[in-house]
Design an enzyme around this catalytic site. Sequence first.
Site, PDB file in Angstrom:
ATOM      1  N   GLY A  25      35.596   6.580 -49.770  1.00  0.00           N
ATOM      2  CA  GLY A  25      36.996   6.173 -49.723  1.00  0.00           C
ATOM      3  C   GLY A  25      37.444   5.354 -48.542  1.00  0.00           C
ATOM      4  O   GLY A  25      38.572   4.832 -48.542  1.00  0.00           O
ATOM      5  N   GLU A  76      30.233   9.908 -48.881  1.00  0.00           N
ATOM      6  CA  GLU A  76      29.704   9.034 -49.930  1.00  0.00           C
ATOM      7  C   GLU A  76      30.340   7.652 -49.908  1.00  0.00           C
ATOM      8  O   GLU A  76      31.060   7.271 -50.840  1.00  0.00           O
ATOM      9  CB  GLU A  76      29.994   9.663 -51.302  1.00  0.00           C
ATOM     10  CG  GLU A  76      29.469  11.051 -51.477  1.00  0.00           C
ATOM     11  CD  GLU A  76      30.004  11.714 -52.746  1.00  0.00           C
ATOM     12  OE1 GLU A  76      31.026  11.260 -53.301  1.00  0.00           O
ATOM     13  OE2 GLU A  76      29.398  12.693 -53.166  1.00  0.00           O
ATOM     14  N   PRO A  77      30.128   6.874 -48.870  1.00  0.00           N
ATOM     15  CA  PRO A  77      30.758   5.564 -48.819  1.00  0.00           C
ATOM     16  C   PRO A  77      30.137   4.574 -49.803  1.00  0.00           C
ATOM     17  O   PRO A  77      28.917   4.565 -50.000  1.00  0.00           O
ATOM     18  CB  PRO A  77      30.478   5.105 -47.384  1.00  0.00           C
ATOM     19  CG  PRO A  77      29.216   5.812 -47.009  1.00  0.00           C
ATOM     20  CD  PRO A  77      29.274   7.144 -47.693  1.00  0.00           C
ATOM     21  N   GLY A  78      30.975   3.779 -50.426  1.00  0.00           N
ATOM     22  CA  GLY A  78      30.489   2.691 -51.275  1.00  0.00           C
ATOM     23  C   GLY A  78      31.011   1.376 -50.729  1.00  0.00           C
ATOM     24  O   GLY A  78      30.287   0.573 -50.140  1.00  0.00           O
ATOM     25  N   ARG A 107      39.399  -7.317 -60.092  1.00  0.00           N
ATOM     26  CA  ARG A 107      40.174  -6.406 -59.250  1.00  0.00           C
ATOM     27  C   ARG A 107      41.633  -6.818 -59.068  1.00  0.00           C
ATOM     28  O   ARG A 107      42.496  -5.960 -58.978  1.00  0.00           O
ATOM     29  CB  ARG A 107      39.489  -6.202 -57.886  1.00  0.00           C
ATOM     30  CG  ARG A 107      38.111  -5.559 -58.019  1.00  0.00           C
ATOM     31  CD  ARG A 107      37.548  -5.045 -56.711  1.00  0.00           C
ATOM     32  NE  ARG A 107      38.328  -3.942 -56.191  1.00  0.00           N
ATOM     33  CZ  ARG A 107      39.192  -4.015 -55.211  1.00  0.00           C
ATOM     34  NH1 ARG A 107      39.403  -5.176 -54.596  1.00  0.00           N
ATOM     35  NH2 ARG A 107      39.870  -2.967 -54.823  1.00  0.00           N
ATOM     36  N   TYR A 122      44.140  -4.095 -60.330  1.00  0.00           N
ATOM     37  CA  TYR A 122      44.845  -3.335 -59.287  1.00  0.00           C
ATOM     38  C   TYR A 122      45.796  -4.185 -58.458  1.00  0.00           C
ATOM     39  O   TYR A 122      46.382  -3.686 -57.488  1.00  0.00           O
ATOM     40  CB  TYR A 122      43.846  -2.717 -58.287  1.00  0.00           C
ATOM     41  CG  TYR A 122      42.590  -2.138 -58.868  1.00  0.00           C
ATOM     42  CD1 TYR A 122      42.640  -1.039 -59.719  1.00  0.00           C
ATOM     43  CD2 TYR A 122      41.348  -2.675 -58.557  1.00  0.00           C
ATOM     44  CE1 TYR A 122      41.474  -0.504 -60.242  1.00  0.00           C
ATOM     45  CE2 TYR A 122      40.182  -2.140 -59.070  1.00  0.00           C
ATOM     46  CZ  TYR A 122      40.250  -1.052 -59.921  1.00  0.00           C
ATOM     47  OH  TYR A 122      39.101  -0.526 -60.428  1.00  0.00           O
ATOM     48  N   CYS A 139      40.588 -16.630 -70.852  1.00  0.00           N
ATOM     49  CA  CYS A 139      41.762 -16.911 -71.670  1.00  0.00           C
ATOM     50  C   CYS A 139      42.813 -15.825 -71.528  1.00  0.00           C
ATOM     51  O   CYS A 139      43.061 -15.056 -72.463  1.00  0.00           O
ATOM     52  CB  CYS A 139      41.333 -17.077 -73.117  1.00  0.00           C
ATOM     53  SG  CYS A 139      40.273 -18.499 -73.296  1.00  0.00           S
ATOM     54  N   TYR A 184      32.501  -3.523 -55.988  1.00  0.00           N
ATOM     55  CA  TYR A 184      33.260  -3.445 -57.239  1.00  0.00           C
ATOM     56  C   TYR A 184      33.604  -4.815 -57.828  1.00  0.00           C
ATOM     57  O   TYR A 184      34.613  -4.972 -58.511  1.00  0.00           O
ATOM     58  CB  TYR A 184      34.543  -2.607 -57.058  1.00  0.00           C
ATOM     59  CG  TYR A 184      34.265  -1.219 -56.545  1.00  0.00           C
ATOM     60  CD1 TYR A 184      33.624  -0.271 -57.333  1.00  0.00           C
ATOM     61  CD2 TYR A 184      34.606  -0.851 -55.248  1.00  0.00           C
ATOM     62  CE1 TYR A 184      33.339   0.997 -56.852  1.00  0.00           C
ATOM     63  CE2 TYR A 184      34.326   0.427 -54.753  1.00  0.00           C
ATOM     64  CZ  TYR A 184      33.694   1.332 -55.559  1.00  0.00           C
ATOM     65  OH  TYR A 184      33.419   2.591 -55.083  1.00  0.00           O
TER      66      TYR A 184
HETATM   67  N1  LLP Z   1      32.312   9.268 -54.369  1.00  0.00           N
HETATM   68  C1  LLP Z   1      32.967   9.406 -55.525  1.00  0.00           C
HETATM   69  C2  LLP Z   1      32.897  10.673 -56.237  1.00  0.00           C
HETATM   70  C3  LLP Z   1      33.696   8.327 -56.046  1.00  0.00           C
HETATM   71  O1  LLP Z   1      34.346   8.485 -57.196  1.00  0.00           O
HETATM   72  C4  LLP Z   1      33.731   7.106 -55.353  1.00  0.00           C
HETATM   73  C5  LLP Z   1      34.473   5.969 -55.883  1.00  0.00           C
HETATM   74  C6  LLP Z   1      33.019   7.001 -54.156  1.00  0.00           C
HETATM   75  C7  LLP Z   1      32.331   8.102 -53.680  1.00  0.00           C
HETATM   76  C8  LLP Z   1      32.987   5.736 -53.342  1.00  0.00           C
HETATM   77  O2  LLP Z   1      34.236   5.378 -52.883  1.00  0.00           O
HETATM   78  P1  LLP Z   1      34.420   4.150 -51.875  1.00  0.00           P
HETATM   79  O3  LLP Z   1      33.767   4.519 -50.565  1.00  0.00           O
HETATM   80  O4  LLP Z   1      33.764   2.972 -52.485  1.00  0.00           O
HETATM   81  O5  LLP Z   1      35.874   3.977 -51.763  1.00  0.00           O
HETATM   82  N2  LLP Z   1      36.846   0.153 -58.909  1.00  0.00           N
HETATM   83  C9  LLP Z   1      37.743   0.502 -57.827  1.00  0.00           C
HETATM   84  C10 LLP Z   1      37.198   1.600 -56.972  1.00  0.00           C
HETATM   85  C11 LLP Z   1      36.890   2.852 -57.738  1.00  0.00           C
HETATM   86  C12 LLP Z   1      36.254   3.892 -56.878  1.00  0.00           C
HETATM   87  C13 LLP Z   1      35.714   4.975 -57.720  1.00  0.00           C
HETATM   88  N3  LLP Z   1      35.075   6.013 -56.997  1.00  0.00           N
HETATM   89  C14 LLP Z   1      38.042  -0.754 -57.005  1.00  0.00           C
HETATM   90  O6  LLP Z   1      37.564  -1.816 -57.352  1.00  0.00           O
HETATM   91  O7  LLP Z   1      38.773  -0.666 -56.043  1.00  0.00           O
END
Ligand code: LLP
Length: 443
Positions: free
Chosen positions: A241, A283-285, A323, A327, A354, A383
């Site tokens: 997050g 859990e960073p993404g 995105r 959003y 389109c 994403y």
């Molecule tokens: N762990 C869990 C259980 C999650 O559901 C997520 C993201 C993460 C970790 C990683 O979160 P992050 O560090 O990336 O914020 N498609 C959306 C974002 C959806 C995130 C879903 N879950 C966007 O483009 O902003």
Amino acid sequence: MFEQRNGILFIGGCSSLDLAASFGTPLYVMDETVIRENCRSYLAAFAAYPAAEVLYASKACMNRSICRIIEEEGLSLDVVSGGELHTALAVGYPPQRIYFHGSNKTLAEMEYALEAGIGCFVVDSGRELNLLSGLASRRGRAARLLLRVTPGIEAHTHEFIRTGQLDSKFGFPLATGQAMEAVEQALRLPFLELAGVHCHIGSQILDTEPFVLAAEVMLDFLAQVRAKTGSALTVLDLGGGLGIHYVDEDDPPTIAAYAASIVAKVREKTEALGLPTPRLLVEPGRSIVGEAGVTLYSVGTIKEIPGVRTYLSVDGGMGDNPRHALYGSRYRALLANKAGFAPRMRVTVAGRHCESGDILIRNLELPAAAEGDILAVLATGAYNYSMSSNYNRFPRPAMVLVGGGRAELIVRRETYADLEALDLVPDRLGAGRPTALPAAGEE
Ligand code: LLP
């Protein structure tokens, strides 16, 4: 990661114009150094904590090369589907370091994950608890799991990416008592090894407070679990997050500050509650790959509606980056062949799908733009590729990995042949006779 040489944007030591010319546009460019540095920042930030584990949330950007980099950097992996799991296994990711999330896992996916020997399931519902217990009993080997809990925290982020609140499809709510019931169920069911709890409160969060609050609520819950069941669960997974810098107003905490605030709270709270020090997972993404990515587009039609707006159309759009459409997300961008030139016009960057909603950026200040310019949209590493689609049957872009002046293709551009590869035509419709194809279709 960026440099500007004679008005040309360089990424990872590569000229963005050469990248566009060699690999075509639209093009996802990923800077390897940035990804590796972010991984290392996370590991360093949690190094002082006795037992921390950093998982990369692969949904942010997943393919075999990215997965190799993450593995080399020593992170664990969060997957949410058989497909993500399959990709990880395909490049030899150690299954013990894989965590399987998801709010509605299929039986087939759970069997696949058990068969592969993954380290841990993050269970989202009573149905999954029963399924997992049944599958593990049949195999005669206990399955390790965390329970996903919704702690009831409202992070200040877009409604669609907010997940910690009570009214959510994810996890077991704390407030209703369902989380405690799930713990009791997990402790009762055979062949389940309940290791701890997980929460994820949302994404693109720009201050540390919601994370600290989540840690507090979750530790209170662990204390309640111990009081009620006598079990001391040892894993606390706080999800991902942490936000990144998309536009100038975004001022995310550093990875170090984020980690320090969580660690301080966990230390203080476990001491106050007399709990053993939990194993701490994050859990960073987005914050691993987001700022490592740039998308290069070619500028096409520029349409000025006097007194209203100027639309600058590029050769991609919501198919490679949905995105803004989804959003209202904001991005910064520049003309890669006019880097550092003074702004001359204000445009709305539109895609070529389109739909009127196919907008990438509103009100972007650019130097005088012309057809053929290369537009570089920044911070597109998370994403974008992972949420891309073939809407309007546009082939998906290629992805190139850059670093130290080297550029390597890691996802090849889709072709028209790829687009029809999965189509089947029932005999009764006849195969049709292909129209003579022009020698070079635009792909
Ligand atoms: N762990 C869990 C259980 C999650 O559901 C997520 C993201 C993460 C970790 C990683 O979160 P992050 O560090 O990336 O914020 N498609 C959306 C974002 C959806 C995130 C879903 N879950 C966007 O483009 O902003």
